[in-house]
Design a protein around this motif. Structure first.
Motif, PDB file in Angstrom:
ATOM      1  N   VAL A  56      -1.534  -1.869  13.534  1.00 26.78           N
ATOM      2  CA  VAL A  56      -1.580  -2.650  12.300  1.00 26.78           C
ATOM      3  C   VAL A  56      -0.606  -3.812  12.450  1.00 26.78           C
ATOM      4  O   VAL A  56       0.571  -3.599  12.754  1.00 26.78           O
ATOM      5  CB  VAL A  56      -1.209  -1.788  11.077  1.00 26.78           C
ATOM      6  N   THR A  57      -1.122  -5.038  12.266  1.00 29.61           N
ATOM      7  CA  THR A  57      -0.295  -6.234  12.443  1.00 29.61           C
ATOM      8  C   THR A  57      -0.604  -7.252  11.354  1.00 29.61           C
ATOM      9  O   THR A  57      -1.600  -7.147  10.640  1.00 29.61           O
ATOM     10  CB  THR A  57      -0.546  -6.888  13.814  1.00 29.61           C
ATOM     11  N   ALA A  58       0.239  -8.256  11.292  1.00 28.46           N
ATOM     12  CA  ALA A  58      -0.008  -9.395  10.413  1.00 28.46           C
ATOM     13  C   ALA A  58      -0.969 -10.351  11.111  1.00 28.46           C
ATOM     14  O   ALA A  58      -0.991 -10.442  12.337  1.00 28.46           O
ATOM     15  CB  ALA A  58       1.297 -10.114  10.112  1.00 28.46           C
ATOM     16  N   ASP A  59      -1.757 -11.054  10.325  1.00 27.59           N
ATOM     17  CA  ASP A  59      -2.659 -12.069  10.868  1.00 27.59           C
ATOM     18  C   ASP A  59      -1.909 -13.391  10.920  1.00 27.59           C
ATOM     19  O   ASP A  59      -2.093 -14.272  10.093  1.00 27.59           O
ATOM     20  CB  ASP A  59      -3.902 -12.185   9.995  1.00 27.59           C
ATOM     21  N   ARG A  68      -2.764  -2.076   1.242  1.00 30.88           N
ATOM     22  CA  ARG A  68      -3.327  -0.795   0.806  1.00 30.88           C
ATOM     23  C   ARG A  68      -4.660  -0.509   1.493  1.00 30.88           C
ATOM     24  O   ARG A  68      -4.910   0.597   1.967  1.00 30.88           O
ATOM     25  CB  ARG A  68      -3.507  -0.767  -0.709  1.00 30.88           C
ATOM     26  N   GLU A  69      -5.552  -1.502   1.561  1.00 29.02           N
ATOM     27  CA  GLU A  69      -6.843  -1.308   2.227  1.00 29.02           C
ATOM     28  C   GLU A  69      -6.645  -0.955   3.704  1.00 29.02           C
ATOM     29  O   GLU A  69      -7.320  -0.070   4.227  1.00 29.02           O
ATOM     30  CB  GLU A  69      -7.704  -2.563   2.104  1.00 29.02           C
ATOM     31  N   ALA A  70      -5.721  -1.641   4.351  1.00 24.82           N
ATOM     32  CA  ALA A  70      -5.451  -1.357   5.769  1.00 24.82           C
ATOM     33  C   ALA A  70      -4.904   0.050   5.937  1.00 24.82           C
ATOM     34  O   ALA A  70      -5.337   0.800   6.822  1.00 24.82           O
ATOM     35  CB  ALA A  70      -4.471  -2.380   6.327  1.00 24.82           C
ATOM     36  N   GLU A  71      -3.962   0.442   5.085  1.00 24.48           N
ATOM     37  CA  GLU A  71      -3.374   1.778   5.179  1.00 24.48           C
ATOM     38  C   GLU A  71      -4.398   2.871   4.906  1.00 24.48           C
ATOM     39  O   GLU A  71      -4.396   3.916   5.573  1.00 24.48           O
ATOM     40  CB  GLU A  71      -2.200   1.903   4.211  1.00 24.48           C
ATOM     41  N   MET A  72      -5.252   2.663   3.924  1.00 26.90           N
ATOM     42  CA  MET A  72      -6.286   3.655   3.610  1.00 26.90           C
ATOM     43  C   MET A  72      -7.257   3.797   4.786  1.00 26.90           C
ATOM     44  O   MET A  72      -7.705   4.899   5.103  1.00 26.90           O
ATOM     45  CB  MET A  72      -7.036   3.275   2.332  1.00 26.90           C
ATOM     46  N   THR A  73      -7.571   2.694   5.439  1.00 25.97           N
ATOM     47  CA  THR A  73      -8.442   2.739   6.614  1.00 25.97           C
ATOM     48  C   THR A  73      -7.806   3.566   7.719  1.00 25.97           C
ATOM     49  O   THR A  73      -8.451   4.435   8.313  1.00 25.97           O
ATOM     50  CB  THR A  73      -8.732   1.310   7.124  1.00 25.97           C
ATOM     51  N   VAL A  74      -6.534   3.323   7.997  1.00 27.87           N
ATOM     52  CA  VAL A  74      -5.837   4.070   9.043  1.00 27.87           C
ATOM     53  C   VAL A  74      -5.823   5.557   8.711  1.00 27.87           C
ATOM     54  O   VAL A  74      -6.102   6.398   9.577  1.00 27.87           O
ATOM     55  CB  VAL A  74      -4.404   3.532   9.242  1.00 27.87           C
ATOM     56  N   GLU A  75      -5.533   5.902   7.470  1.00 25.80           N
ATOM     57  CA  GLU A  75      -5.514   7.316   7.088  1.00 25.80           C
ATOM     58  C   GLU A  75      -6.882   7.963   7.260  1.00 25.80           C
ATOM     59  O   GLU A  75      -6.985   9.096   7.728  1.00 25.80           O
ATOM     60  CB  GLU A  75      -5.014   7.479   5.649  1.00 25.80           C
ATOM     61  N   ARG A  76      -7.931   7.254   6.894  1.00 25.81           N
ATOM     62  CA  ARG A  76      -9.294   7.790   7.068  1.00 25.81           C
ATOM     63  C   ARG A  76      -9.575   8.038   8.550  1.00 25.81           C
ATOM     64  O   ARG A  76     -10.087   9.080   8.935  1.00 25.81           O
ATOM     65  CB  ARG A  76     -10.328   6.820   6.502  1.00 25.81           C
ATOM     66  N   GLU A  87     -15.872   0.927   4.397  1.00 24.49           N
ATOM     67  CA  GLU A  87     -15.469   1.660   3.187  1.00 24.49           C
ATOM     68  C   GLU A  87     -14.312   0.975   2.472  1.00 24.49           C
ATOM     69  O   GLU A  87     -14.251   0.965   1.245  1.00 24.49           O
ATOM     70  CB  GLU A  87     -15.074   3.091   3.556  1.00 24.49           C
ATOM     71  N   PHE A  88     -13.399   0.397   3.237  1.00 29.23           N
ATOM     72  CA  PHE A  88     -12.214  -0.209   2.637  1.00 29.23           C
ATOM     73  C   PHE A  88     -12.245  -1.733   2.689  1.00 29.23           C
ATOM     74  O   PHE A  88     -11.209  -2.398   2.706  1.00 29.23           O
ATOM     75  CB  PHE A  88     -10.951   0.368   3.285  1.00 29.23           C
ATOM     76  N   ASP A  89     -13.456  -2.289   2.644  1.00 29.18           N
ATOM     77  CA  ASP A  89     -13.686  -3.724   2.437  1.00 29.18           C
ATOM     78  C   ASP A  89     -13.063  -4.635   3.496  1.00 29.18           C
ATOM     79  O   ASP A  89     -12.476  -5.671   3.182  1.00 29.18           O
ATOM     80  CB  ASP A  89     -13.188  -4.149   1.054  1.00 29.18           C
ATOM     81  N   ALA A 122      -1.444  -5.127  -4.101  1.00 24.44           N
ATOM     82  CA  ALA A 122      -2.219  -3.899  -4.289  1.00 24.44           C
ATOM     83  C   ALA A 122      -1.313  -2.713  -4.015  1.00 24.44           C
ATOM     84  O   ALA A 122      -0.311  -2.842  -3.309  1.00 24.44           O
ATOM     85  CB  ALA A 122      -3.425  -3.867  -3.354  1.00 24.44           C
ATOM     86  N   GLY A 123      -1.670  -1.559  -4.551  1.00 25.11           N
ATOM     87  CA  GLY A 123      -0.904  -0.344  -4.279  1.00 25.11           C
ATOM     88  C   GLY A 123       0.540  -0.495  -4.697  1.00 25.11           C
ATOM     89  O   GLY A 123       0.847  -0.900  -5.816  1.00 25.11           O
ATOM     90  N   SER A 124       1.462  -0.206  -3.793  1.00 26.25           N
ATOM     91  CA  SER A 124       2.888  -0.222  -4.118  1.00 26.25           C
ATOM     92  C   SER A 124       3.433  -1.627  -4.365  1.00 26.25           C
ATOM     93  O   SER A 124       4.562  -1.770  -4.833  1.00 26.25           O
ATOM     94  CB  SER A 124       3.689   0.449  -3.002  1.00 26.25           C
ATOM     95  N   ASP A 125       2.656  -2.657  -4.092  1.00 20.19           N
ATOM     96  CA  ASP A 125       3.094  -4.018  -4.390  1.00 20.19           C
ATOM     97  C   ASP A 125       2.885  -4.381  -5.862  1.00 20.19           C
ATOM     98  O   ASP A 125       3.459  -5.346  -6.345  1.00 20.19           O
ATOM     99  CB  ASP A 125       2.334  -5.034  -3.525  1.00 20.19           C
TER     100      ASP A 125
END
Length: 100
Positions: free
Chosen positions: A33-36, A11-19, A91-93, A47-50
């Motif tokens: 956007v990738t996995a670490d 969710r934090e990653a997605e919100m960052t991309v949208e911003r 902003e999105f930690d 978080a979010g939809s999870d």
């Protein structure tokens, strides 16, 4: 230059991309956007939809892929754009920010 940040949740990653795309007009093709790591991941915590949905909803799921952080990489051309990206990361930690 490429700015990179890691997020605890999808969710934090997605919100960052949208911003970045909607407010700062960063070209979506310049955002990755990738996995670490090698495994698919939704972050290190739900978080979010999870999260479980409220009533009425289908049965709760417990299969979120919590296999590490979510990495957002943004390619920018100048310091002004880099400043906007850093602001969105903060902003999105975001954690573990770096520049390449």
């Amino acid at each position: 230059m490429k700015l990179i940040a890691k997020f605890d949740t999808r969710r934090e990653a997605e919100m960052t991309v949208e911003r970045l795309v909607q407010q700062f007009d960063i070209d979506r093709a310049k955002v990755l956007v990738t996995a670490d790591g090698d495994a698919n991941t939704a972050g290190v915590e739900e978080a979010g939809s999870d999260n479980a949905a409220g009533e009425p909803s289908p049965e709760a799921r417990d299969d979120a892929e919590l296999n590490g952080k979510v990495v957002v990489t943004v390619e920018v051309a100048d310091d002004a754009a880099a400043s906007e990206v850093r602001a969105a990361f903060d902003e999105f930690d975001a954690s573990e920010e770096s520049v390449k």
